[in-house]
Design a protein around this motif. Structure first.
Motif, PDB file in Angstrom:
ATOM      1  N   ALA A  59     -23.527  -6.443  -2.085  1.00 57.97           N
ATOM      2  CA  ALA A  59     -24.111  -5.397  -2.932  1.00 57.97           C
ATOM      3  C   ALA A  59     -24.966  -4.390  -2.177  1.00 57.97           C
ATOM      4  O   ALA A  59     -25.331  -3.351  -2.718  1.00 57.97           O
ATOM      5  CB  ALA A  59     -24.964  -6.053  -4.027  1.00 57.97           C
ATOM      6  N   CYS A  87     -22.061  -1.375  -9.152  1.00 55.45           N
ATOM      7  CA  CYS A  87     -21.854  -2.247  -7.987  1.00 55.45           C
ATOM      8  C   CYS A  87     -20.418  -2.764  -7.904  1.00 55.45           C
ATOM      9  O   CYS A  87     -19.824  -3.173  -8.902  1.00 55.45           O
ATOM     10  CB  CYS A  87     -22.834  -3.431  -8.032  1.00 55.45           C
ATOM     11  N   ARG A  88     -19.892  -2.708  -6.705  1.00 61.31           N
ATOM     12  CA  ARG A  88     -18.552  -3.247  -6.416  1.00 61.31           C
ATOM     13  C   ARG A  88     -18.647  -4.189  -5.219  1.00 61.31           C
ATOM     14  O   ARG A  88     -17.747  -4.253  -4.397  1.00 61.31           O
ATOM     15  CB  ARG A  88     -17.579  -2.101  -6.080  1.00 61.31           C
ATOM     16  N   GLY A  89     -19.777  -4.871  -5.130  1.00 64.58           N
ATOM     17  CA  GLY A  89     -20.047  -5.695  -3.943  1.00 64.58           C
ATOM     18  C   GLY A  89     -19.191  -6.935  -3.823  1.00 64.58           C
ATOM     19  O   GLY A  89     -19.104  -7.528  -2.752  1.00 64.58           O
ATOM     20  N   CYS A  90     -18.613  -7.371  -4.923  1.00 59.33           N
ATOM     21  CA  CYS A  90     -17.626  -8.453  -4.874  1.00 59.33           C
ATOM     22  C   CYS A  90     -16.627  -8.202  -6.001  1.00 59.33           C
ATOM     23  O   CYS A  90     -16.798  -7.266  -6.788  1.00 59.33           O
ATOM     24  CB  CYS A  90     -18.284  -9.831  -4.994  1.00 59.33           C
ATOM     25  N   LEU A 113     -16.074  -9.624  -8.752  1.00 60.14           N
ATOM     26  CA  LEU A 113     -16.361 -10.046 -10.131  1.00 60.14           C
ATOM     27  C   LEU A 113     -16.498  -8.880 -11.108  1.00 60.14           C
ATOM     28  O   LEU A 113     -16.302  -9.048 -12.311  1.00 60.14           O
ATOM     29  CB  LEU A 113     -17.632 -10.912 -10.176  1.00 60.14           C
ATOM     30  N   TYR A 114     -16.832  -7.701 -10.611  1.00 59.03           N
ATOM     31  CA  TYR A 114     -16.960  -6.548 -11.517  1.00 59.03           C
ATOM     32  C   TYR A 114     -15.631  -6.231 -12.199  1.00 59.03           C
ATOM     33  O   TYR A 114     -15.584  -5.658 -13.292  1.00 59.03           O
ATOM     34  CB  TYR A 114     -17.450  -5.305 -10.743  1.00 59.03           C
ATOM     35  N   THR A 142     -22.161  -4.973 -15.584  1.00 58.37           N
ATOM     36  CA  THR A 142     -23.231  -5.652 -14.841  1.00 58.37           C
ATOM     37  C   THR A 142     -24.312  -6.060 -15.834  1.00 58.37           C
ATOM     38  O   THR A 142     -24.679  -5.286 -16.718  1.00 58.37           O
ATOM     39  CB  THR A 142     -23.870  -4.691 -13.815  1.00 58.37           C
ATOM     40  N   VAL A 167     -26.299 -14.149  -9.877  1.00 60.05           N
ATOM     41  CA  VAL A 167     -25.072 -13.336  -9.836  1.00 60.05           C
ATOM     42  C   VAL A 167     -25.026 -12.511 -11.113  1.00 60.05           C
ATOM     43  O   VAL A 167     -25.264 -13.035 -12.201  1.00 60.05           O
ATOM     44  CB  VAL A 167     -23.829 -14.253  -9.715  1.00 60.05           C
ATOM     45  N   LYS A 168     -24.712 -11.237 -10.988  1.00 58.85           N
ATOM     46  CA  LYS A 168     -24.926 -10.336 -12.127  1.00 58.85           C
ATOM     47  C   LYS A 168     -23.656  -9.895 -12.856  1.00 58.85           C
ATOM     48  O   LYS A 168     -23.698  -9.044 -13.730  1.00 58.85           O
ATOM     49  CB  LYS A 168     -25.760  -9.147 -11.656  1.00 58.85           C
ATOM     50  N   HIS A 169     -22.541 -10.494 -12.505  1.00 60.74           N
ATOM     51  CA  HIS A 169     -21.334 -10.319 -13.323  1.00 60.74           C
ATOM     52  C   HIS A 169     -20.837 -11.696 -13.770  1.00 60.74           C
ATOM     53  O   HIS A 169     -20.995 -12.687 -13.053  1.00 60.74           O
ATOM     54  CB  HIS A 169     -20.224  -9.605 -12.547  1.00 60.74           C
ATOM     55  N   ALA A 171     -23.106 -12.270  -1.904  1.00 63.74           N
ATOM     56  CA  ALA A 171     -22.812 -10.851  -2.147  1.00 63.74           C
ATOM     57  C   ALA A 171     -23.849 -10.221  -3.068  1.00 63.74           C
ATOM     58  O   ALA A 171     -24.260  -9.074  -2.890  1.00 63.74           O
ATOM     59  CB  ALA A 171     -21.410 -10.705  -2.741  1.00 63.74           C
ATOM     60  N   CYS A 172     -24.282 -10.972  -4.049  1.00 65.53           N
ATOM     61  CA  CYS A 172     -25.174 -10.424  -5.075  1.00 65.53           C
ATOM     62  C   CYS A 172     -26.656 -10.517  -4.700  1.00 65.53           C
ATOM     63  O   CYS A 172     -27.510  -9.940  -5.370  1.00 65.53           O
ATOM     64  CB  CYS A 172     -24.918 -11.152  -6.396  1.00 65.53           C
ATOM     65  N   TRP A 209     -29.468  -7.692  -4.799  1.00 61.71           N
ATOM     66  CA  TRP A 209     -30.097  -7.273  -6.064  1.00 61.71           C
ATOM     67  C   TRP A 209     -31.328  -8.116  -6.366  1.00 61.71           C
ATOM     68  O   TRP A 209     -32.359  -7.621  -6.817  1.00 61.71           O
ATOM     69  CB  TRP A 209     -29.097  -7.369  -7.226  1.00 61.71           C
TER      70      TRP A 209
END
Ligand code: SF4
Length: 219
Positions: free
Chosen positions: A8, A29-32, A34-35, A41, A98-100, A122-123, A126
């Protein structure tokens, strides 16, 4: 997305002054990966100068749809436990490691899947950014996933729950959280109470742990 997630960091505004700025940036965010399947998010929420920050695992189905953390059944139970433990709800902030929402589709049902270590890593930027603005007195870690994310892979919630722990000495990557005099306390995730055979005693255990948290912060 193939290989390890990029993380992220590149979406985190380096000079954010408020949690709202972070939240707005996290929406993109497109850090992993899951989005991709999740609705949105789900960033943390609560008091900008919270004394206690709760960190859970990831948003669930209801949270994913509403875009707010801990609004589903586990969130309701946590709010009740916070109240019963005498924690001031006005001095609390709540977020997830983790935010997704990570899930698996079975027919039309979305079944919760634990986030993997790569998603947690990854998250992490944040969480670091939230902590650096919040500067809490105490971090309450809810359940095994968040505990492993923050307190290291060897940490066992069942063994060390309800105890005040030094921070950052026991934390993984303590350099990420350069907050003086912060403490940590681990307890079970409220969803574990909902799943417990003996719900009453599981709930009481959660409340007892949170009483330790209530007593640990300044009033
Ligand atoms: S789970 Fe975290 S790192 Fe992955 S896309 Fe969502 S906000 Fe970004």
């Amino acid at each position: 997305m193939t290989g390890a997630p990029i993380g992220a960091q590149e979406w985190v505004p380096p000079d954010a002054q408020t949690l709202d700025e972070l939240k707005a940036a996290a929406a993109d965010c497109r850090g992993c990966e899951l989005y991709d399947n999740a609705t949105q998010t789900v960033f943390g929420r609560g008091a900008p100068h919270a004394k206690i920050v709760f960190v859970g695992e990831q948003p669930g189905d209801v949270e994913d749809q509403q875009g707010l953390p801990f609004v589903g059944p586990a969130g309701r139970l946590l709010r009740e436990a916070v109240d019963d433990a005498g924690v001031d709800p006005a001095s609390v902030y709540i977020t997830n490691a983790v935010k997704h929402f990570r899930f698996e589709l079975r027919g039309k049902r979305r079944i919760h899947q634990n986030p993997g270590p790569a998603h947690i890593t990854a998250c992490r930027p944040w969480l670091v950014a939230e902590f650096s603005l919040l500067k809490p007195e105490l971090v309450v870690v809810l359940g095994a996933t968040a505990a492993k994310a923050l307190l290291g892979p060897a940490f066992r919630v069942t063994r060390s729950r309800g105890q005040l722990l030094p921070w950052p000495a026991s934390a993984q990557h303590p350099e990420d959280f350069p907050v003086a005099e912060i403490q940590a306390l681990a307890t079970i995730h409220p969803s574990a109470v909902l799943r417990a055979d003996d719900r009453d005693s599981a709930y009481q255990g959660l409340v007892d742990d949170l009483k330790v948290a209530a007593a640990a912060v300044s009033h």
